[in-house]
Scaffold this motif. Structure first.
Motif, short mmCIF file in Angstrom:
data_model
loop_
_atom_site.label_atom_id
_atom_site.label_comp_id
_atom_site.label_asym_id
_atom_site.label_seq_id
_atom_site.Cartn_x
_atom_site.Cartn_y
_atom_site.Cartn_z
N SER A 102 0.86 -1.19 0.00
CA SER A 102 0.00 0.00 0.00
C SER A 102 0.89 1.24 0.00
CB SER A 102 -0.87 0.01 1.25
OG SER A 102 -0.05 0.23 2.39
N SER A 104 0.79 3.47 2.32
CA SER A 104 1.27 3.66 3.70
C SER A 104 2.51 2.81 3.94
CB SER A 104 0.19 3.26 4.71
OG SER A 104 -0.93 4.10 4.56
N ASN A 107 5.55 4.36 2.40
CA ASN A 107 6.10 5.42 3.25
C ASN A 107 6.82 4.85 4.47
OD1 ASN A 107 5.31 7.52 1.63
ND2 ASN A 107 3.30 7.72 2.58
N HIS A 131 -0.81 13.51 4.97
CA HIS A 131 -1.35 12.14 5.07
C HIS A 131 -0.96 11.52 6.40
CE1 HIS A 131 -1.93 7.79 4.24
NE2 HIS A 131 -3.01 8.29 3.66
N SER A 133 0.27 8.73 7.15
CA SER A 133 1.54 8.01 7.18
C SER A 133 2.75 8.95 7.12
CB SER A 133 1.60 7.00 6.03
OG SER A 133 1.45 7.67 4.80
N GLY A 180 0.63 15.30 -0.35
CA GLY A 180 -0.48 15.07 0.55
C GLY A 180 -1.71 14.58 -0.17
N ASP A 206 5.75 12.26 -1.56
CA ASP A 206 4.66 11.28 -1.69
C ASP A 206 3.74 11.79 -2.80
OD1 ASP A 206 2.33 9.82 -1.51
OD2 ASP A 206 2.31 9.78 0.68
N ALA A 208 1.28 10.17 -4.25
CA ALA A 208 0.18 9.20 -4.39
C ALA A 208 -0.98 9.76 -5.23
CB ALA A 208 -0.32 8.77 -3.03
N LYS A 235 -5.76 5.66 -7.67
CA LYS A 235 -5.96 7.10 -7.87
C LYS A 235 -5.72 7.47 -9.34
CE LYS A 235 -4.72 8.02 -3.05
NZ LYS A 235 -4.05 6.81 -2.57
C1 LIG Z 1 -0.77 11.16 -0.13
C2 LIG Z 1 -1.09 9.76 0.25
N1 LIG Z 1 -0.12 8.94 0.65
C3 LIG Z 1 -0.33 7.68 1.03
C4 LIG Z 1 -1.60 7.16 1.00
C5 LIG Z 1 -1.82 5.79 1.54
O1 LIG Z 1 -2.15 4.86 0.67
P1 LIG Z 1 -2.82 3.49 1.15
O2 LIG Z 1 -4.26 3.80 1.41
O3 LIG Z 1 -2.59 2.58 -0.03
O4 LIG Z 1 -2.10 3.04 2.37
C6 LIG Z 1 -2.67 7.95 0.57
C7 LIG Z 1 -4.01 7.35 0.53
O5 LIG Z 1 -4.99 7.77 0.12
C8 LIG Z 1 -2.41 9.29 0.20
O6 LIG Z 1 -3.40 10.11 -0.16
#
Ligand SMILES: Cc1ncc(COP(=O)(O)O)c(C=O)c1O
Length: 433
Positions: A102, A104, A107, A131, A133, A180, A206, A208, A235
């Motif tokens: 994932s 998280s 990270n 976020h 994490s 974020g 990050d 994501a 996403k």
């Molecule tokens: C910026 C960011 N980093 C990390 C994550 C974590 O991802 P995951 O839900 O796969 O742990 C998210 C989740 O939405 C996020 O928005």
């Protein structure tokens, strides 16, 4: 004793487990009949889902291609090498690790590689759009490390780089994290790099939320500036649900590999890696650039329409797939607005706005995004219409109207029409995937 289960290898889900078959079928109906505006969601291709739901789920490996702890790994080694090569090509980097289960855990892996417990981190405050994490108090990263945060400016909702520099000098972090989950503007990655250099910190970005936009060249890349970049593959990247780590530093990459396994995770989720590999291949195709450009243009159409209708859009617009509505002017709460829109067929999520005084499960904001509905084939006119319908529903709510109000039913009807014009997977996907 010979044990056989009838239909084990060939009967479809609905026959073997009618309760689960029914749940999948009803979730498909929901996705077919609602417009999805949640920024962290998208619609994965059938190819991604086929790979993800494939027989690759049966294989177990630990370690990395060529250095596994289990036999029979030659074919999946080829897959992991292919996925890594695609990730490196897509993000123009020297190193990639496709194993994080994932975002998280991606990270967590980077923090575990570069920091010792008690080391200092500077990251964006969750309440400003960071976020969990990244060192939020409720997250394990907030317990293991000494975390200070930067936020956004009250007057314009933007990250103030002078303030970031001041906080970095005061906190002397070993790591700075940028990126974020609800910041709608381009982040100045070069300025973050300069601050990290000044205080001797590593820079983790990050990406994501914006990874698909970066892959599609609709957003600047953090890769040249950061020591390491993490992402999810869902996403805007539109793939299987999982994480990815990339970097230009191959030596650091070796440390990340051995920190992820055995430091953070055990065996790889190879079936998810299969889906990620397909999605990275899709993102390398030229048409993905059109998709990424359309996503940003459509989010901007929604932002402009909502501004024209008197709604406050944090930072006055967006450079990405997402926009953040501040509903305090209308005296609406994010949770109630989200429920009302869902009743009208539009799925969104409540979201804290900067300096929100409502609790996280209430909030004063709504986060909307264009990524999923753009995949569905909606164009700028559809997004203008959707934003207008959103404003109609929220106006009615602010005026005291109930669930049975005319704007809710008119929007429900319009959403049904748009969904019928832009169909997604056929019903047969429930039994075929
Ligand atoms: C910026 C960011 N980093 C990390 C994550 C974590 O991802 P995951 O839900 O796969 O742990 C998210 C989740 O939405 C996020 O928005």
């Amino acid at each position: 004793m010979v044990v056989t289960h009838q239909g084990f290898f060939d009967a479809p889900l609905a026959e073997i487990d009618p309760a689960m078959g029914d749940i999948v079928a009803r979730e498909l109906t929901r996705q077919q009949t609602h417009i999805e505006l949640i920024a962290s969601e998208n619609l994965a291709s059938r190819a991604v889902m086929q790979a993800q739901g494939s027989i690759i789920t049966n294989k177990t490996v630990e370690g990395y291609p060529g250095k596994r702890y289990h036999g029979g790994a030659a074919v999946v080694d080829e897959m992991e090498r292919l996925g890594i090569a695609r990730a490196k090509e897509l993000f123009g980097c020297a190193y990639a690790n496709l194993q994080p289960h994932s975002g998280s855990q991606a990270n967590q892996t980077v923090l575990h590689t570069l920091l010792k417990p008690g080391d200092r981190i500077l990251s964006m405050d969750l309440s400003a759009g960071g976020h969990l994490s990244h060192g939020a108090q409720v997250n394990q990263t907030g317990r293991f490390y000494d975390v200070a945060h930067y936020g956004v400016r009250r007057q314009d909702g933007l990250i103030d780089m002078d303030e970031v520099a001041k906080r970095a000098i005061a906190h002397q972090p070993q790591m700075i994290i940028a990126g974020g989950s609800s910041y709608p503007r381009v982040i100045d990655f070069a300025a973050f790099r300069a601050i990290a250099n000044e205080v001797g910190a590593r820079l983790l970005v990050d990406m994501a939320h914006i990874a698909g936009l970066i892959a599609g060249r609709a957003h600047p890349s953090p890769v040249p500036h950061a020591d390491v970049v993490t992402t999810t593959t869902t996403k805007t990247l539109r793939g299987a649900r999982g994480g990815l780590i990339v970097s230009n530093d191959e030596d650091l990459g070796k440390r990340i590999d051995s920190s992820l396994f055995p430091g953070v995770q055990g065996s790889a989720h190879l079936q998810i890696m299969a889906g990620k590999t397909v999605c990275l291949g899709e993102a390398l195709r030229p048409e993905f650039r059109d998709y990424a450009a359309a996503v940003v243009a459509h989010a901007q159409v929604m932002a402009t329409t909502l501004l024209e209708r008197g709604y406050d859009v944090v930072t006055g617009g967006t450079d990405t797939h997402l926009l953040l509505l501040d509903l305090r002017r209308q005296d609406l709460k994010g949770n109630a607005a989200c429920d009302r829109l869902e009743a009208a067929g539009i799925t969104s999520n409540k979201n804290a706005v900067p300096f929100d005084d409502q609790k996280p499960w209430v909030t004063s904001g709504l986060r909307l995004a264009s990524s999923s509905a753009t995949t569905r084939g909606l164009g700028p006119d559809d997004f203008r219409r959707l934003a207008g319908l959103t404003a109609d529903v929220l106006d009615e709510m602010a005026a005291g109207g109930g669930l049975d109000g005319p704007a809710v039913s008119a929007t429900r009807a319009a959403v049904s029409e748009i969904c019928a014009q832009h169909p997604i997977y056929p019903n047969s996907i429930v039994t075929e995937t």
